[in-house]
Write an enzyme that holds these catalytic residues in place. Structure first.
Site, mmCIF file in Angstrom:
data_model
loop_
_atom_site.group_PDB
_atom_site.id
_atom_site.type_symbol
_atom_site.label_atom_id
_atom_site.label_comp_id
_atom_site.label_asym_id
_atom_site.label_seq_id
_atom_site.Cartn_x
_atom_site.Cartn_y
_atom_site.Cartn_z
ATOM 1 N N ALA A 187 0.857 -1.198 0.000
ATOM 2 C CA ALA A 187 0.000 0.000 0.000
ATOM 3 C C ALA A 187 0.880 1.229 0.000
ATOM 4 O O ALA A 187 1.765 1.367 0.852
ATOM 5 C CB ALA A 187 -0.922 0.013 1.216
ATOM 6 N N CYS A 188 0.660 2.110 -0.975
ATOM 7 C CA CYS A 188 1.363 3.386 -1.018
ATOM 8 C C CYS A 188 0.355 4.509 -0.834
ATOM 9 O O CYS A 188 -0.852 4.289 -0.921
ATOM 10 C CB CYS A 188 2.136 3.547 -2.328
ATOM 11 S SG CYS A 188 1.097 3.745 -3.788
#
Length: 486
Positions: free
Chosen positions: A8-9
């Protein structure tokens, strides 16, 4: 071994999926099994309970809070930034294997020990890391409003001209057969979306700090910041303030009978009241004065000062290719769109131009001197043309991951050149995204294209020169000899 992972960014676009691909490939190369849940902007397919139970270890490669962390309670867990998964997936797998060997049968913790909210930062990290994750959470939720509102506004200008902002409300006059009416509609819908930028930013910064009860105080604090003229700076401060206030309120011991209504009623009520009062009466106006001074400074920029600012923003955009520093520069430019002065529109143009340079430059370099790049990099170069043209700076990551010391300084130099030239030429842009596809909306379009081309050439020459350092003629000739033998 069997691993599960979550990537997850902050924006949930490129880094999330690049990290997942790198982990999957590294596991395949090592003969392991890897299942990855990508918590990206398009949503995610959660890992099944059976897969999690069967896993030897869990890898969390995330720059924002991982949703539903309680699923992994009791499992050996390795946590790392997204870029580490992209740059060194094999090393991350080795860390997971080491942790699994040390903790083969951990006792699961109660599910309630870890809140399930998406934006909770990793426990035990330093304040600087947590602050970055708080801010990036707010930015990640704000970006869809930026894209939707900004592109609708840009489209309205393309259809109806800049005077479309003076059109009457479409609730009073709308002609479905009139292009001008449609332009006015797009402008007013886009402007409405833009009005949410600061409240959403503040609300989800607060959410990242103190979870769900902080959303209402954060949104209200952001709305007050807009009302008093404190702008994006006020929104940032309002979000941090709301999160801090809610954290303090949550520490207050209350009777068991009241505890059940605290998160739903009491905490949002008291938090909203406190943040609203502070923003209206105490800190809102001083922040507004700072914003007014900043706006005046931007408006007065010209010549060398403007070029210097463009170079700085361009360097920031290229430095981490979509990471926190990149987002600081981008958010600064987007914030100026709400001011809509000449200088702020020039800043938006410079930032977008500079963000296009890294993928385009590396695509050019890999096409001109392919033997200096690996086959995987040459394949990435073919897709980087489109990514760069679309203002997706992350297209440069595969190159930087493999050779950061040569690639990153080169693209920083090229983007700084483009940013400086764009500001010097006075190019302006009202769209927050779109790359080359919003060229009709650019003021001084031909010099703008020249600035982009110059930065691409500078970065490409720099990276080719850097790639030559340390290489021998024998090393260069080896691929050719191998090809002839084949």
């Amino acid at each position: 071994m069997k691993y599960v992972a979550v990537t997850a960014c902050p924006t949930g676009i490129a880094h999330t999926y690049m990290a997942a691909e790198a982990l999957e490939q590294a596991a395949k190369d090592a003969g392991h099994e890897m299942l990855v849940e990508t918590q990206g902007s398009a949503g995610s397919t959660p890992l099944s309970t059976a897969d999690i139970e069967a896993a030897d270890a869990v890898i969390l490669a995330a720059d924002v809070g991982v949703r539903d962390r309680d699923r992994f309670a009791g499992k050996p867990v390795v946590e790392a930034p997204v870029k580490q998964a992209i740059n060194d997936a094999a090393g991350l797998l080795q860390r997971a294997a080491d942790v699994a060997a040390q903790q083969p049968a951990a006792t699961p913790e109660p599910a309630a020990a870890e809140p399930e909210l998406a934006s909770k930062v990793v426990a035990g990290t330093g304040f600087g890391t947590r602050l970055r994750q708080w801010l990036m959470t707010g930015v990640s939720y704000m970006i869809p409003f930026v894209a939707a509102g900004g592109l609708l506004i840009a489209l309205s200008f393309a259809l109806g001209g800049y005077q479309i902002t003076e059109a009457p409300p479409v609730t009073e006059h709308f002609d479905a057969a009139s292009l001008v009416s449609w332009a006015a509609l797009f402008n007013q819908v886009g402007s409405t979306a833009f009005e949410f930028l600061v409240p959403v930013l503040a609300g989800f910064i607060a959410f990242a700090i103190a979870d769900r009860p902080a959303i209402a105080p954060g949104f209200v604090g952001g709305a007050v910041a807009v009302t008093v003229g404190a702008g994006f700076l006020g929104g940032l401060i309002a979000g941090l303030l709301a999160g801090a206030v809610l954290l303090a309120l949550k520490r207050i011991k209350v009777p068991r009978g009241i505890a059940g209504i605290m998160p739903v009623v009491v905490l949002p009520l008291l938090g909203t009241l406190i943040v609203g009062v502070l923003m209206f009466v105490v800190i809102g106006k001083p922040i507004a004065l700072v914003m007014t001074a900043l706006t005046g400074w931007l408006t007065g920029l010209s010549g060398a000062n403007a070029a210097l600012l463009g170079a700085l923003l361009g360097a920031m955009i290229a430095f981490d290719m979509g990471g926190p520093i990149n987002k600081v520069a981008y958010t600064f430019a987007v914030g100026g769109l709400s001011i809509a002065t000449t200088a702020s529109l020039e800043i938006m143009a410079a930032v977008m131009a500079a963000g296009m340079v890294p993928p385009l430059a590396l695509a050019l370099a890999s096409a001109v001197r392919g033997k200096l790049f690996t086959p995987a990099e040459r394949a990435s170069g073919r897709t980087a043309w489109l990514l760069g043209a679309s203002f997706i700076t992350e297209g440069a990551i595969p190159f930087a991951a493999g050779d950061p010391l040569r690639v990153i300084p080169s693209i920083v130099l090229g983007s700084a050149t483009t940013g400086a030239l764009s500001m010097a030429f006075g190019a302006s842009l009202r769209a927050p995204h779109g790359g080359i596809f919003v060229l009709p909306l650019v003021g001084n379009a031909l010099p703008y294209l020249g600035a982009i081309a110059a930065g691409v050439v500078v970065a490409a020459i720099a990276v080719l020169f850097a790639k030559q350092i340390g290489r021998t003629e024998t090393a260069e000739a080896a691929p050719e000899k191998t090809a002839v033998a084949a």
